[in-house]
Design a protein around this motif. Structure first.
Motif, PDB file in Angstrom:
ATOM      1  N   SER A  93       0.826  -1.199   0.000  1.00  0.00           N
ATOM      2  CA  SER A  93       0.000   0.000   0.000  1.00  0.00           C
ATOM      3  C   SER A  93       0.865   1.254   0.000  1.00  0.00           C
ATOM      4  N   SER A  94       2.120   1.108   0.379  1.00  0.00           N
ATOM      5  CA  SER A  94       2.975   2.280   0.429  1.00  0.00           C
ATOM      6  C   SER A  94       3.650   2.549  -0.903  1.00  0.00           C
ATOM      7  N   VAL A  95       3.154   1.938  -1.973  1.00  0.00           N
ATOM      8  CA  VAL A  95       3.745   2.154  -3.283  1.00  0.00           C
ATOM      9  C   VAL A  95       2.938   3.200  -4.057  1.00  0.00           C
ATOM     10  N   SER A  96       2.136   3.996  -3.375  1.00  0.00           N
ATOM     11  CA  SER A  96       1.418   5.061  -4.061  1.00  0.00           C
ATOM     12  C   SER A  96       2.414   6.146  -4.462  1.00  0.00           C
ATOM     13  N   LEU A  97       1.975   6.989  -5.405  1.00  0.00           N
ATOM     14  CA  LEU A  97       2.902   7.979  -5.958  1.00  0.00           C
ATOM     15  C   LEU A  97       3.453   8.901  -4.875  1.00  0.00           C
ATOM     16  N   TRP A  98       2.547   9.363  -4.012  1.00  0.00           N
ATOM     17  CA  TRP A  98       2.971  10.326  -3.000  1.00  0.00           C
ATOM     18  C   TRP A  98       3.980   9.713  -2.046  1.00  0.00           C
ATOM     19  N   SER A  99       3.664   8.477  -1.603  1.00  0.00           N
ATOM     20  CA  SER A  99       4.589   7.866  -0.646  1.00  0.00           C
ATOM     21  C   SER A  99       5.907   7.534  -1.320  1.00  0.00           C
ATOM     22  N   LEU A 100       5.825   7.183  -2.620  1.00  0.00           N
ATOM     23  CA  LEU A 100       7.070   6.945  -3.359  1.00  0.00           C
ATOM     24  C   LEU A 100       7.925   8.198  -3.336  1.00  0.00           C
ATOM     25  N   PHE A 101       7.261   9.340  -3.590  1.00  0.00           N
ATOM     26  CA  PHE A 101       7.988  10.603  -3.610  1.00  0.00           C
ATOM     27  C   PHE A 101       8.565  10.906  -2.232  1.00  0.00           C
ATOM     28  N   MET A 102       7.748  10.679  -1.202  1.00  0.00           N
ATOM     29  CA  MET A 102       8.201  11.037   0.136  1.00  0.00           C
ATOM     30  C   MET A 102       9.319  10.116   0.616  1.00  0.00           C
ATOM     31  N   GLN A 103       9.301   8.863   0.135  1.00  0.00           N
ATOM     32  CA  GLN A 103      10.339   7.922   0.572  1.00  0.00           C
ATOM     33  C   GLN A 103      11.704   8.238  -0.046  1.00  0.00           C
ATOM     34  N   ALA A 104      11.653   8.941  -1.189  1.00  0.00           N
ATOM     35  CA  ALA A 104      12.888   9.118  -1.951  1.00  0.00           C
ATOM     36  C   ALA A 104      13.898   9.954  -1.168  1.00  0.00           C
ATOM     37  N   GLY A 105      15.165   9.773  -1.528  1.00  0.00           N
ATOM     38  CA  GLY A 105      16.222  10.538  -0.875  1.00  0.00           C
ATOM     39  C   GLY A 105      16.233  11.978  -1.347  1.00  0.00           C
ATOM     40  N   LEU A 106      17.098  12.772  -0.764  1.00  0.00           N
ATOM     41  CA  LEU A 106      17.113  14.214  -1.042  1.00  0.00           C
ATOM     42  C   LEU A 106      17.435  14.492  -2.508  1.00  0.00           C
ATOM     43  N   ILE A 107      18.460  13.809  -3.010  1.00  0.00           N
ATOM     44  CA  ILE A 107      18.882  14.069  -4.387  1.00  0.00           C
ATOM     45  C   ILE A 107      17.764  13.702  -5.356  1.00  0.00           C
TER      46      ILE A 107
ATOM     47  N   ILE B 123      18.522   4.128  -7.035  1.00  0.00           N
ATOM     48  CA  ILE B 123      18.765   2.682  -6.975  1.00  0.00           C
ATOM     49  C   ILE B 123      20.013   2.402  -6.152  1.00  0.00           C
ATOM     50  N   MET B 124      21.007   3.274  -6.297  1.00  0.00           N
ATOM     51  CA  MET B 124      22.205   3.079  -5.476  1.00  0.00           C
ATOM     52  C   MET B 124      21.863   3.128  -3.997  1.00  0.00           C
ATOM     53  N   THR B 125      21.112   4.159  -3.617  1.00  0.00           N
ATOM     54  CA  THR B 125      20.780   4.274  -2.186  1.00  0.00           C
ATOM     55  C   THR B 125      19.890   3.124  -1.756  1.00  0.00           C
ATOM     56  N   SER B 126      18.964   2.714  -2.644  1.00  0.00           N
ATOM     57  CA  SER B 126      18.075   1.636  -2.210  1.00  0.00           C
ATOM     58  C   SER B 126      18.833   0.318  -2.124  1.00  0.00           C
ATOM     59  N   PHE B 127      19.849   0.140  -2.967  1.00  0.00           N
ATOM     60  CA  PHE B 127      20.652  -1.081  -2.828  1.00  0.00           C
ATOM     61  C   PHE B 127      21.447  -1.057  -1.534  1.00  0.00           C
TER      62      PHE B 127
ATOM     63  N   GLY C  71      12.001   0.634  -3.223  1.00  0.00           N
ATOM     64  CA  GLY C  71      13.130   1.511  -3.497  1.00  0.00           C
ATOM     65  C   GLY C  71      13.347   1.679  -4.983  1.00  0.00           C
ATOM     66  N   ILE C  72      13.215   0.581  -5.718  1.00  0.00           N
ATOM     67  CA  ILE C  72      13.458   0.643  -7.156  1.00  0.00           C
ATOM     68  C   ILE C  72      12.310   1.376  -7.855  1.00  0.00           C
ATOM     69  N   ALA C  73      11.086   1.124  -7.383  1.00  0.00           N
ATOM     70  CA  ALA C  73       9.940   1.831  -7.967  1.00  0.00           C
ATOM     71  C   ALA C  73      10.091   3.332  -7.753  1.00  0.00           C
ATOM     72  N   GLU C  74      10.524   3.680  -6.562  1.00  0.00           N
ATOM     73  CA  GLU C  74      10.707   5.090  -6.225  1.00  0.00           C
ATOM     74  C   GLU C  74      11.780   5.703  -7.122  1.00  0.00           C
ATOM     75  N   ALA C  75      12.844   4.944  -7.354  1.00  0.00           N
ATOM     76  CA  ALA C  75      13.923   5.465  -8.188  1.00  0.00           C
ATOM     77  C   ALA C  75      13.449   5.610  -9.630  1.00  0.00           C
ATOM     78  N   LEU C  76      12.645   4.643 -10.078  1.00  0.00           N
ATOM     79  CA  LEU C  76      12.188   4.695 -11.467  1.00  0.00           C
ATOM     80  C   LEU C  76      11.240   5.854 -11.695  1.00  0.00           C
ATOM     81  N   LEU C  77      10.596   6.304 -10.624  1.00  0.00           N
ATOM     82  CA  LEU C  77       9.682   7.439 -10.745  1.00  0.00           C
ATOM     83  C   LEU C  77      10.415   8.652 -11.316  1.00  0.00           C
TER      84      LEU C  77
END
Lengths: 239, 377
Positions: free
Chosen positions: A11-25, A156-160, A177-183
């Motif tokens: 459920s946490s794979v929604s667009l918003w949560s993907l964005f919020m999970q992502a790192g600063l860069i 992807i680097m950070t998620s790995f 992590g990968i979905a978030e990076a692919l976004l």
């Protein structure tokens, strides 16, 4: 237990949560790309309106110009306005003509050259306004995917690294992590594709407009040259 | 430009908010719930090496099952008994011996079948002919018997049924019961020559039965023929199933032979050797005390074998045998002596499970092999 965890992860794979999970860069990249997309569409809307308006003005002016109306009269009505396109070229040529005749031009060739120069400068200025900001479309179109890819690679680097830290290769751990990076790449493509298409279209339109202006300038120059000959002939005869 | 920028911003906000709201979470894939399957790792030694005793027999030092009368060795048998098929359930004596055995006879009449073909159609054709002839043959049986017996030693399968049958005649009924169960698989593939040889052996008790049931056998035989055909083709062991299902005859019992007098055994003895982990642990103890002179030539070819007797506490009893093989003579001797020193240093050996001390494979005599990679150099 495990099912619940998986469900929570899914459920946490929604667009918003993907964005919020992502790192600063990755976040910065995404925000930058969204900004680029906004800018792209602003340019697209602006150019669309500008070109539509320019086309309308060209048509109107040509209609008025070839309607047999006196050019002096037309010049007088247009001179006070803020002109663009064909009208601007006409006004520039007429102004030069007027100045030359008011001061008593001697050489018809010099006059002709001056008028042509004035029209060339106006054409260059006009087509510059038409092509303004199109290079930024080209830049977004070509660099957008790369910027998105950069965000993806960093993500992807950070998620790995995070996966290595979590010591689990469960798909529920790896996938977000990968979905978030692919976004990031997705946003890059979303920004870049319209930019490329709009760039190609508007470059074509701008080329058409400037060729039309050149054509008009040539025609008008021919008319003026005839006028110069007619006006200078009596003077030379009088002398 | 401002208006278009504003328009673009508004447009993006709209699209993004729509995306955030409606594209929230993609439906996750349907995954069938998989129940965790508990897996136990059971060493096969606990089955194959267990020493089973006889519960009612007197105590002795070593447990042994009741002596089996059938001494024909069956490979891979795990359960002691007279059976020819290794079954796990204990032998059950037949309750009603005489009549039921007669009823169970028909299957044996199957032997006269001339063709071992797999097809049922042919078998059906042949079956009626035989049944017609049957009574005559049976009546004449006693006479052909002596004639045919001479060829009996030739075919292989013969020795299997014969001793069983003889026992059956000699021993009181309950013991004779396992005979039908003892009929093994080898029957179907038997060549035609073997059949006459078997007949006399098995038909002795059947003579009456054959006479009594002339007509019924036809159908029985067909079934039996079908069974035989099917058991030829697949791994499915119809005989085994039949013996397990048969409540009238004595069934059950393993096929592991015992020659010893039945005894209950003094203590529970599982003749299980040390596991790889335990052997490794012992090796590690010895390796820890190993100091080998550096610079020996050809150490890589030396193999060391240690045979040491231990007491329950892990102390070395007597002189351990240390044999090194391969490599140059000098190196071999050096390795041998260093191994012996390491062994004595590491005594008493620890971490040896006391329950595995006894038995043939127990660690009362420990044999360890070292190869060069295991020398603590």
């Amino acid at each position: 237990m495990e099912h619940a965890d998986l469900a929570a992860a899914a459920s946490s794979v929604s667009l918003w949560s993907l964005f919020m999970q992502a790192g600063l860069i990755v976040k910065l990249v995404m925000i930058g790309l969204i900004g680029a997309s906004v800018w792209t569409w602003a340019i697209v809307i602006d150019k669309y309106m500008t070109f539509a308006k320019a086309k309308r003005q060209f048509d109107q002016f040509e209609q008025v110009f070839w309607s047999g109306q006196s050019l002096e009269e037309l010049y007088r009505t247009l001179a006070e306005r803020q002109n663009s396109g064909l009208a601007a070229i006409f006004v520039a040529a007429m102004r030069e003509w007027k100045k030359s005749f008011e001061r008593g031009a001697r050489s018809p060739i010099g006059l002709q050259m001056r008028i042509d120069r004035a029209m060339d400068v106006t054409i260059a200025r006009e087509s510059e306004t038409y092509e303004a900001r199109l290079p930024s479309l080209a830049t977004i179109g070509s660099a957008g995917p790369f910027i998105g890819l950069f965000g993806t690679v960093v993500g992807i680097m950070t998620s790995f690294q995070a996966i290595a830290g979590s010591k689990s290769t469960n798909l529920a751990v790896v996938a977000p992590g990968i979905a978030e990076a692919l976004l990031a790449t997705a946003i890059g493509l979303v920004a870049a594709i319209p930019a490329v298409m709009a760039y190609n279209k508007f470059m074509g339109d701008a080329g058409k407009l400037s060729s039309r202006m050149e054509g008009f300038a040539d025609e008008f120059s021919a008319i003026l040259s005839r006028q110069i000959d007619e006006k200078l002939q009596p003077r030379q005869a009088a002398q | 430009m401002k208006t278009s920028l504003g328009t673009s911003l508004v447009m993006h906000t709209l699209v993004l908010s729509w995306a955030l709201l409606s594209l929230s979470a993609p439906a996750s894939f349907e995954v069938a719930p998989v129940d965790a399957l508990p897996v136990d790792i059971v060493p096969v030694e606990s089955i194959t090496q267990t020493q089973k005793g006889e519960q009612n027999a007197p105590k002795t030092e070593k447990p042994a099952p009741k002596e089996t009368k059938n001494q024909k060795v069956v490979e891979n048998a795990e359960n002691a008994g007279d059976n020819d098929i290794d079954l796990k359930n204990p032998p059950t004596p037949a309750k009603r011996p005489v009549e039921t055995e007669v009823a169970a006879a028909p299957p044996k009449v199957e032997k006269p079948l001339p063709n071992p073909t797999n097809e049922n159609n042919q078998v059906k054709d042949i079956a009626p002919e035989e049944t017609v002839e049957k009574p005559q043959e049976v009546a004449a049986l006693p006479q052909p018997k002596p004639e045919i017996t001479p060829p009996t030693p030739k075919p292989e399968p013969q020795p299997e049924p014969k001793p069983v049958e003889k026992q059956a005649e000699e021993i009181p009924l309950p013991d004779a019961a396992p005979i039908p169960a003892a009929r093994p698989k080898p029957e179907p593939p038997k060549p035609q020559e073997a059949k006459p040889a078997e007949k006399p052996a098995e038909q002795k008790p059947d003579a009456k039965a054959a006479e009594k049931t002339p007509d019924k056998k036809v159908s029985d035989k067909k079934q039996e023929v079908a069974k035989a055909a099917s058991s030829q083709q697949s791994d499915f062991n119809a005989d085994e199933i039949a013996t397990m299902l048969n409540k009238q005859e004595a069934a059950g019992g393993g096929a592991k032979r015992s020659t010893e007098v039945a005894s209950r055994g003094d203590k529970k003895t599982i003749g299980v050797g040390l596991s790889a982990t335990e052997i490794d642990s012992v090796k590690g103890q010895i390796q820890g005390n190993w100091s080998l002179v550096a610079g020996l030539t050809g150490v890589q070819e030396v193999r060391v074998r240690i045979r040491v007797e231990l007491d329950q506490a892990g102390n070395i009893v007597g002189q351990p045998e240390v044999t090194a093989t391969g490599g140059p003579e000098g190196t071999r001797r050096a390795v041998e002596s260093s191994t012996r020193r390491a062994l004595f240093k590491s005594a008493p050996l620890k971490n040896l499970p006391p329950e595995k001390y006894e038995g043939e494979k127990g660690w009362n005599v420990l044999v360890l092999n070292f190869d060069p990679s295991e020398f603590a150099l």
